[in-house]
Design a protein around this motif. Structure first.
Motif, PDB file in Angstrom:
ATOM      1  N   ASP A   1      49.422  37.178  31.332  1.00  0.00           N
ATOM      2  CA  ASP A   1      48.231  37.031  31.857  1.00  0.00           C
ATOM      3  C   ASP A   1      47.476  38.302  31.929  1.00  0.00           C
ATOM      4  O   ASP A   1      46.202  38.349  31.829  1.00  0.00           O
ATOM      5  CB  ASP A   1      47.996  36.031  33.277  1.00  0.00           C
ATOM      6  N   ASN A   2      48.027  39.304  32.703  1.00  0.00           N
ATOM      7  CA  ASN A   2      47.273  40.712  32.931  1.00  0.00           C
ATOM      8  C   ASN A   2      47.893  41.711  32.251  1.00  0.00           C
ATOM      9  O   ASN A   2      47.700  42.973  32.662  1.00  0.00           O
ATOM     10  CB  ASN A   2      47.307  40.907  34.533  1.00  0.00           C
ATOM     11  N   ASP A   3      48.458  41.479  30.950  1.00  0.00           N
ATOM     12  CA  ASP A   3      48.928  42.346  30.252  1.00  0.00           C
ATOM     13  C   ASP A   3      48.812  42.250  28.712  1.00  0.00           C
ATOM     14  O   ASP A   3      47.939  41.159  28.327  1.00  0.00           O
ATOM     15  CB  ASP A   3      50.771  42.378  30.270  1.00  0.00           C
TER      16      ASP A   3
ATOM     17  N   ARG B   1      44.230  31.812  30.710  1.00  0.00           N
ATOM     18  CA  ARG B   1      45.535  32.287  30.352  1.00  0.00           C
ATOM     19  C   ARG B   1      45.752  33.178  29.142  1.00  0.00           C
ATOM     20  O   ARG B   1      44.928  33.031  28.300  1.00  0.00           O
ATOM     21  CB  ARG B   1      46.467  31.027  30.270  1.00  0.00           C
ATOM     22  N   ASN B   2      46.921  33.793  29.121  1.00  0.00           N
ATOM     23  CA  ASN B   2      47.215  34.708  27.853  1.00  0.00           C
ATOM     24  C   ASN B   2      48.342  34.018  26.853  1.00  0.00           C
ATOM     25  O   ASN B   2      49.365  34.076  27.327  1.00  0.00           O
ATOM     26  CB  ASN B   2      47.364  36.094  28.107  1.00  0.00           C
TER      27      ASN B   2
ATOM     28  N   VAL C   1      45.283  41.176  26.235  1.00  0.00           N
ATOM     29  CA  VAL C   1      44.330  40.937  27.077  1.00  0.00           C
ATOM     30  C   VAL C   1      43.803  42.171  28.035  1.00  0.00           C
ATOM     31  O   VAL C   1      42.508  42.145  28.417  1.00  0.00           O
ATOM     32  CB  VAL C   1      44.652  39.936  28.078  1.00  0.00           C
ATOM     33  N   ALA C   2      44.974  42.956  28.441  1.00  0.00           N
ATOM     34  CA  ALA C   2      44.687  43.815  29.320  1.00  0.00           C
ATOM     35  C   ALA C   2      43.716  45.078  28.813  1.00  0.00           C
ATOM     36  O   ALA C   2      43.064  45.720  29.452  1.00  0.00           O
ATOM     37  CB  ALA C   2      46.231  44.768  29.929  1.00  0.00           C
TER      38      ALA C   2
ATOM     39  N   ARG D   1      41.023  35.415  27.036  1.00  0.00           N
ATOM     40  CA  ARG D   1      42.100  34.305  27.830  1.00  0.00           C
ATOM     41  C   ARG D   1      41.577  33.113  27.138  1.00  0.00           C
ATOM     42  O   ARG D   1      40.404  32.895  27.106  1.00  0.00           O
ATOM     43  CB  ARG D   1      42.107  34.526  29.358  1.00  0.00           C
TER      44      ARG D   1
END
Length: 435
Positions: free
Chosen positions: A246-248, A267-268, A251-252, A258
């Motif tokens: 989700d944070n990688d 979500r990713n 997306v990051a 998301r």
């Protein structure tokens, strides 16, 4: 002369010295290196290591410059067992003791001495070492390689091609996507070349699923924590919201939006995962998986479970004894189990892996605190360890004392500057000194 951890002198079983006894900064409270760190300079802060940069440093056992599994060096830079049809080579530090092998008296999964099992896998004094298969731990962690993709609905932008054709595209359960044997590189081989497929779009696209491919996927290494169920030899990881990136990933970097899951949470999606472990076959093992989307389980490099396609949660169970001939298993030999998964479409992501009796012989050593000898992992040991002033406390940690930076007037201290040196205003006995 070195007297204790934190004195800026590396001695005895110490591996580092950063001038303090604080854990979590790379050099632990007993001056042993902590996982993922290197401490090249005495008195200086420790530095994080980078597994995959091709340089072996810190606590790394190896570093082959990639994030692949099954090639002898794991993506966590630890040694892996090397086995062919259950016949393995004894490798100290791979965390597996081979049946009948006498070259290793222990193997705790690392190649460091002064922890009970030496760098040559021999027992060290001052420790009690037990086999994990006889006394299973409460948790076990498997290396997990994740590869993040952009969905096919995303156009080419910022130098990146259109999203991957196999993600956020077709739907439907589909078996037979992969061949029955892993390739020579330990990856699934595409089985639909020249054949109609409802959810995949050719070998070139599929070959990118579990291989690092610039501008197509981004790989991230994590760990999959499995918990022991009750007092059994069964371990399980379960999540009804399996979104480890989700944070990688893309997306990051702002290259992928998301997408909301079934509960409306951003979500990713669009990723694959790969994990492996080794076990000694006894004929009592069972593996259960429940999840979505694609899941393939290979045991001894042979396909044992096929839950392919883009679908909701599906489950499958493998009783290894009933498939022993098909999988080429023999009691007493060591085999690899590899689990490949893909999350290819919104809106849910489930992952539940249950391993029953998938254990290998491995050592776990504990220092003998209380024997009156300062063993590795202990700050002190006076044989009593009652925590009275200037003695050792329970757990073989230092008790209240002069030099702990706490002025303890009840013990006659007038000062405490965090050391036991005189001629600095506060004496070695924590008494004020005249100027």
């Amino acid at each position: 002369m070195a007297s204790a951890c934190g004195d800026l002198i590396i001695a005895g079983d110490e591996e580092c010295e950063d001038g303090n006894t604080t854990s979590g900064d790379g050099c632990g409270g007993t001056c042993r290196l902590e996982e993922g760190f290197k401490c090249p300079t005495v008195g200086a802060p420790c530095l994080t290591t980078v597994c995959g940069d091709g340089i072996v440093e810190g606590t790394e056992q190896c570093d082959d410059g990639n994030r692949d599994m099954g090639d002898g060096c794991s993506p966590l830079c630890g040694r892996e067992p090397q086995c062919v049809d259950g016949v393995c080579t004894a490798i100290c530090g791979d965390g597996v003791m081979l049946p009948g092998d006498t070259s290793e008296a222990c193997d705790d999964g690392n190649s460091r001495s002064h922890d009970g099992c030496s760098s040559t896998c021999q027992l060290e004094e001052g420790f009690t070492c037990a086999l994990i298969e006889n006394d299973p731990p409460s948790t076990m962690s498997l290396p997990l390689v994740l590869r993040d993709f952009r969905g096919y609905d995303l156009p080419a932008s910022d130098g990146l091609p259109r999203g991957h054709v196999d993600f956020e595209n077709a739907n439907g359960s589909e078996t037979g996507i992969v061949q029955a044997l892993l390739g020579v590189d330990g990856k699934p081989r595409y089985a639909k070349a020249g054949v109609s497929s409802s959810t995949t779009h050719g070998q070139v696209a599929f070959d990118q699923w579990y291989r690092d491919t610039p501008n197509v996927n981004l790989s991230v290494v994590k760990q999959l924590p499995l918990s022991r169920i009750d007092n059994t030899a069964t371990y399980e990881y379960r999540s009804a919201s399996f979104f480890p990136l989700d944070n990688d990933g893309w997306v990051a970097f702002g290259k992928e939006p998301r997408r909301t899951d079934g509960s409306g949470v951003p979500r990713n999606f669009s990723f694959t995962s790969e994990t492996r472990t080794w076990f000694e076959y006894k004929g009592t093992e069972e593996l259960t998986f429940l999840g979505d989307d694609d899941v393939w389980v290979f045991i001894n490099r042979r396909l044992a479970l096929d839950l392919g396609g883009v679908h909701g949660p599906m489950s499958g169970r493998i009783n290894l004894a009933s498939k022993a001939v098909e999988l080429g298993l023999q009691v007493g030999r060591v085999y690899e189990v590899a689990v490949f998964q893909a999350e290819r479409h919104t809106t849910g992501s489930n992952y539940r892996l249950t391993l029953d009796n998938f254990l290998a012989r491995r050592s776990e050593c504990v220092a003998n605190c209380g024997n009156g000898v300062v063993d590795p992992g202990e700050a002190c040991d006076d044989g009593v360890n009652d925590g009275s002033y200037n003695t050792c406390a329970r757990g073989c940690v230092l008790g209240p004392r002069c030099g702990d930076s706490i002025v303890q007037t009840q013990y006659g201290e007038q000062c405490d500057d965090g050391n036991t040196r005189s001629n600095d205003g506060c004496s070695a006995f924590c008494r004020l000194e005249l100027p």
